[in-house]
Design a protein around this motif. Structure first.
Motif, PDB file in Angstrom:
ATOM      1  N   GLY A 226      25.533  32.552  35.713  1.00  8.05           N
ATOM      2  CA  GLY A 226      26.426  33.045  36.753  1.00  8.05           C
ATOM      3  C   GLY A 226      27.575  33.840  36.172  1.00  8.05           C
ATOM      4  N   PHE A 228      31.850  34.944  37.195  1.00  4.88           N
ATOM      5  CA  PHE A 228      33.015  34.773  38.053  1.00  4.88           C
ATOM      6  C   PHE A 228      34.013  35.861  37.687  1.00  4.88           C
ATOM      7  N   THR A 229      34.341  36.706  38.667  1.00  7.79           N
ATOM      8  CA  THR A 229      35.166  37.886  38.393  1.00  7.79           C
ATOM      9  C   THR A 229      36.522  37.797  39.077  1.00  7.79           C
ATOM     10  N   ASP A 232      36.045  37.628  42.696  1.00 11.96           N
ATOM     11  CA  ASP A 232      35.684  36.274  43.158  1.00 11.96           C
ATOM     12  C   ASP A 232      36.918  35.394  43.235  1.00 11.96           C
ATOM     13  N   MET A 251      30.748  31.139  41.991  1.00 15.85           N
ATOM     14  CA  MET A 251      30.269  32.178  41.074  1.00 15.85           C
ATOM     15  C   MET A 251      29.168  33.022  41.705  1.00 15.85           C
ATOM     16  N   THR A 252      28.942  34.188  41.129  1.00 16.52           N
ATOM     17  CA  THR A 252      27.815  35.034  41.500  1.00 16.52           C
ATOM     18  C   THR A 252      26.590  34.537  40.756  1.00 16.52           C
ATOM     19  N   THR A 254      22.763  34.546  39.325  1.00 15.64           N
ATOM     20  CA  THR A 254      21.909  35.585  38.720  1.00 15.64           C
ATOM     21  C   THR A 254      22.667  36.913  38.591  1.00 15.64           C
ATOM     22  N   PRO A 255      23.724  36.924  37.790  1.00 17.45           N
ATOM     23  CA  PRO A 255      24.520  38.150  37.631  1.00 17.45           C
ATOM     24  C   PRO A 255      23.747  39.228  36.882  1.00 17.45           C
ATOM     25  N   LYS A 274      26.301  49.696  40.986  1.00 19.35           N
ATOM     26  CA  LYS A 274      26.607  48.391  41.566  1.00 19.35           C
ATOM     27  C   LYS A 274      28.102  48.183  41.810  1.00 19.35           C
TER      28      LYS A 274
END
Length: 302
Positions: A226, A228-229, A232, A251-252, A254-255, A274
């Protein structure tokens, strides 16, 4: 002297010429005078930058010591539209005296250069584009096309790859487009990483430390599971979540990631498509690095 071929046999003659150059142990000595000399210089540069060692020999300097650069391991490639330029005489004599292969390209198959050559490419009969049909224009274009065709053929024969091209073009825009991800990515302790059981606070601290705008979430085997940005985090803190909550909830999954041997230009393309600024670098699912858009742009990747 080897047998000559007519224009009908251009392809066979060209392949024989390529074969001679492929088998030479030394360099290709390219020479010509006047406009043919200018084309010869460009041809030399193209050959050298694409895996065929070559050097330009100026006919005016050849008889004053520069013939010493020609060795028995070399091959001479001579360009002459008329095939009768007197400045080429010493080079022809030197090749014959020391059995150095002489390859030529000329528009006169019965000229001195053509008859002296071991293999000669006959240029087609073309009319110069200038109003007086005298200034070398069309003929030099034909010579240039021949040089490029020769370089490309040798590249294919040698299996010259983009990696090889980058070795000879490390600087400038071309070099930047051929840089690999592994050359620009951050590694080891510079990669923002937290375990899957980390809290929101842990992830926030790690993002702040690394200053890449995000952090990777990894399992116990070091596999990327995952991301986390900053985005996010902003979406999370607008709610009423507790900073002790597990980051895995936000978290995102499958990043996006990229391999270390992919082109940096491909990484930049993915980021643009993206709308992201950070990509994680994985090798067999294991996190090994991270690359940020700022690094790509700073390196001149476009």
């Amino acid at each position: 002297m080897e047998a000559r071929f007519s224009r009908r046999d251009f392809a066979a003659t060209f392949l024989r010429l390529v074969g001679v150059i492929m088998n030479v142990r030394g360099r290709v000595i390219v020479t010509g005078i006047g406009k043919s000399g200018i084309v010869a210089r460009k041809m030399t540069a193209t050959l050298t930058s694409t895996g065929t060692p070559a050097i330009f020999l100026h006919p005016a300097d050849a008889g004053h010591g520069d013939l010493g650069m020609v060795t028995p391991d070399d091959v001479v490639l001579m360009l002459s539209h008329s095939g009768e330029s007197t400045e080429l005489g010493p080079i022809i004599q030197y090749c014959k005296r020391f059995s150095i292969p002489l390859l030529a390209m000329t528009a006169r198959p019965d000229s001195t250069v053509a008859l002296a050559a071991d293999i000669c490419i006959d240029m087609p009969e073309v009319r110069e584009a200038c109003p007086n049909a005298l200034t070398p224009t069309t003929s030099t274009t034909v010579q240039m096309a021949f040089g490029d065709a020769l370089a490309v053929s040798l590249m294919e024969m040698r299996g010259f790859s983009a990696d090889d091209f980058h070795k000879f073009h490390p600087n400038g825009r071309l070099g930047a487009q051929l840089v690999k991800v592994r050359e620009l990515m951050v590694t080891n302790g510079d990669v923002p990483t937290v375990p899957e059981d980390a809290s929101l606070l842990d992830a926030t601290i790690e993002m702040t430390r690394a200053r890449l705008g995000g952090t990777a979430i990894v399992d116990r085997a070091g596999r990327l599971i995952g991301a986390f940005t900053d985005g996010d985090l902003r979406r999370t803190v607008t709610g009423k979540q507790n900073l002790t909550d597990p980051v895995g909830r936000f978290m995102t999954v499958t990043p996006l990631s990229i391999g270390p041997d992919e082109l940096a230009s491909d990484a930049l393309r993915i980021m643009h498509e993206k709308n992201i600024t950070l990509l994680f670098v994985c090798e067999k699912d294991r996190l090994i690095g991270a690359i940020h858009m700022h690094e790509l742009l700073h390196a001149g990747v476009a």
